[in-house]
Design an enzyme around this catalytic site. Structure first.
Site, PDB file in Angstrom:
ATOM      1  N   HIS A   1       0.841  -1.200   0.000  1.00  0.00           N
ATOM      2  CA  HIS A   1       0.000   0.000   0.000  1.00  0.00           C
ATOM      3  C   HIS A   1       0.876   1.251   0.000  1.00  0.00           C
ATOM      4  CE1 HIS A   1      -2.994   2.882   1.756  1.00  0.00           C
ATOM      5  NE2 HIS A   1      -3.815   2.167   1.006  1.00  0.00           N
TER       6      HIS A   1
ATOM      7  N   SER B   1      -9.344 -14.449  -0.652  1.00  0.00           N
ATOM      8  CA  SER B   1      -9.563 -13.032  -0.909  1.00  0.00           C
ATOM      9  C   SER B   1     -10.945 -12.800  -1.505  1.00  0.00           C
ATOM     10  CB  SER B   1      -8.472 -12.533  -1.862  1.00  0.00           C
ATOM     11  OG  SER B   1      -8.848 -11.294  -2.413  1.00  0.00           O
TER      12      SER B   1
END
Ligand SMILES: *Cc1c(COP(=O)(O)O)cnc(C)c1O
Length: 371
Positions: free
Chosen positions: A127, A325
């Site tokens: 990120h 996920s």
């Protein structure tokens, strides 16, 4: 709408403007499938709580009960997440931060204090708050490639660590990368770091931590896999309607008390005065669901994600998803479809995230648009 010198003539009208805004946001959320936030929140019951100041100051685990009446709720949230993350709650420090980015800054700061000369290793799928934290902390960074499934290339990590033998390492690993939902292989990451010597492993599990912990494919994702600090977001899968994140760290890594006499409380947080409402919202939400309810929530999301994979495959969109996920990656559609569904895109691919407000019906509507 403009704010001027005179008090507003009509508070009720101002409130109507805000209600309209909320209505537009609610309406839009039916098409919001590209970002990993939960849009199914209903915290209207919290209305009567809004006539007092919700402020949290310092560490939640402050043992003196006379100092702040709200901390027990936050303490319980931290203890619950510590257990979920495979830690002993009695040996785990934590608090509710403003978001995952503060959580990453907190974890990487701990790592830098522990190993001041160590470089920070992260993958190109980390990120962007990881890179920003490194800049703020003036850490030397080593950016490594990620594999096709979004996970950190541990062979590249091993080669990089071997180039700086004995220097130590701070690593920002990710459980649930932003674009692909990739999950770093933590045992392999730790093995790859052996040439570097001592290391600090921070896990950015903002998005994927809960799925890894409570989904059907359980993965080593936190303290049981050797993490030293971990971040999990509250406004993503947990469904808190304000940004927040729980940060956790092995308590022995924290400096001794850094209290101000002025505060009368220990404060090892990054923020000093913090939002006091998000910790109690988290407590309320976690009580409401319990571990079993969270499992059900995740199972429903995974069911929708699997449905999306099927439908997109039938349309020739070449979907792919990490088994742990909620992110479904597929061939990038036309710009107006991306815009309409708020799809996140990268190169020739786009993704949707099967968050709790996304249903099979939503997916079917998307697929009609794509067909
Ligand atoms: C959402 C997210 C964050 C942090 O986001 P905030 O908006 O600061 O809460 C960090 N890492 C990952 C992988 C994320 O998905």
């Amino acid at each position: 709408m403009a704010i001027g010198p005179a008090p507003s003539a009509d508070g009720a009208q101002d409130m109507r403007l805000l209600l309209d805004q909320a209505g537009r946001m609610r309406h839009r959320s039916a098409h919001d499938i590209g970002y990993p936030v939960s849009l199914d929140a209903d915290f209207r019951a919290f209305g009567p709580l809004l006539d007092t100041l919700w402020i949290a100051i310092g560490d939640p685990e402050d043992p003196d009960p006379t100092r702040n009446c709200r901390q027990p709720f936050e303490r319980e949230v931290v203890r619950f997440l510590a257990r979920l993350a495979g830690a002993d709650p009695d040996r785990t420090y934590g608090y509710v931060a403003a978001g995952g980015s503060e959580g990453n800054l907190f974890g990487l700061h701990l790592g830098r204090e522990r190993l001041p000369d160590a470089p920070l290793y992260h993958s190109d799928a980390a990120h962007h708050s990881v890179v920003r934290a490194a800049r703020l902390l003036r850490m030397e960074t080593v950016r490594l490639p990620s594999r096709r499934d979004g996970s950190l290339d541990t062979d590249a990590l091993h080669r990089a660590a071997a180039r700086c033998p004995g220097r130590g390492a701070v690593v920002a690993a990710t459980v649930g990368t932003t674009m692909l939902g990739g999950v770093d292989d933590l045992p392999a990451v730790r093995a790859a770091l052996r040439p570097a010597g001592e290391h600090h492993l921070h896990v950015d599990a903002a998005l994927g931590g809960l799925v890894a912990a409570l989904g059907p494919t359980t993965l080593p994702w936190a303290f049981e896999a050797g993490a030293d600090s971990v971040t999990v977001s509250g406004h993503k899968l947990l469904g808190i309607p304000l940004p927040c994140a729980v940060v956790l760290a092995r308590a022995e890594l924290l400096p001794g008390s850094s209290s101000g006499d002025y505060l009368g409380a220990d404060d090892r947080t990054l923020a000093c005065s913090r939002n006091g409402l998000t910790p109690v919202m988290l407590w309320y939400q976690l009580r409401r669901h319990g571990t079993d309810g969270l499992r059900t929530r995740i199972r429903r999301c995974l069911d929708v994600a699997a449905h999306a994979e099927h439908r997109l495959a039938a349309l020739g969109r070449r979907p792919w998803r990490h088994p742990a996920s909620l992110t479904v990656v597929f061939d990038r559609p036309a710009a107006k479809v991306c815009l309409r569904w708020h799809l996140a895109t990268s190169g020739g691919r786009a993704h949707l995230v099967a968050m709790p407000h996304v249903t099979r019906t939503t997916i079917d509507a998307l697929c009609r648009d794509l067909a």
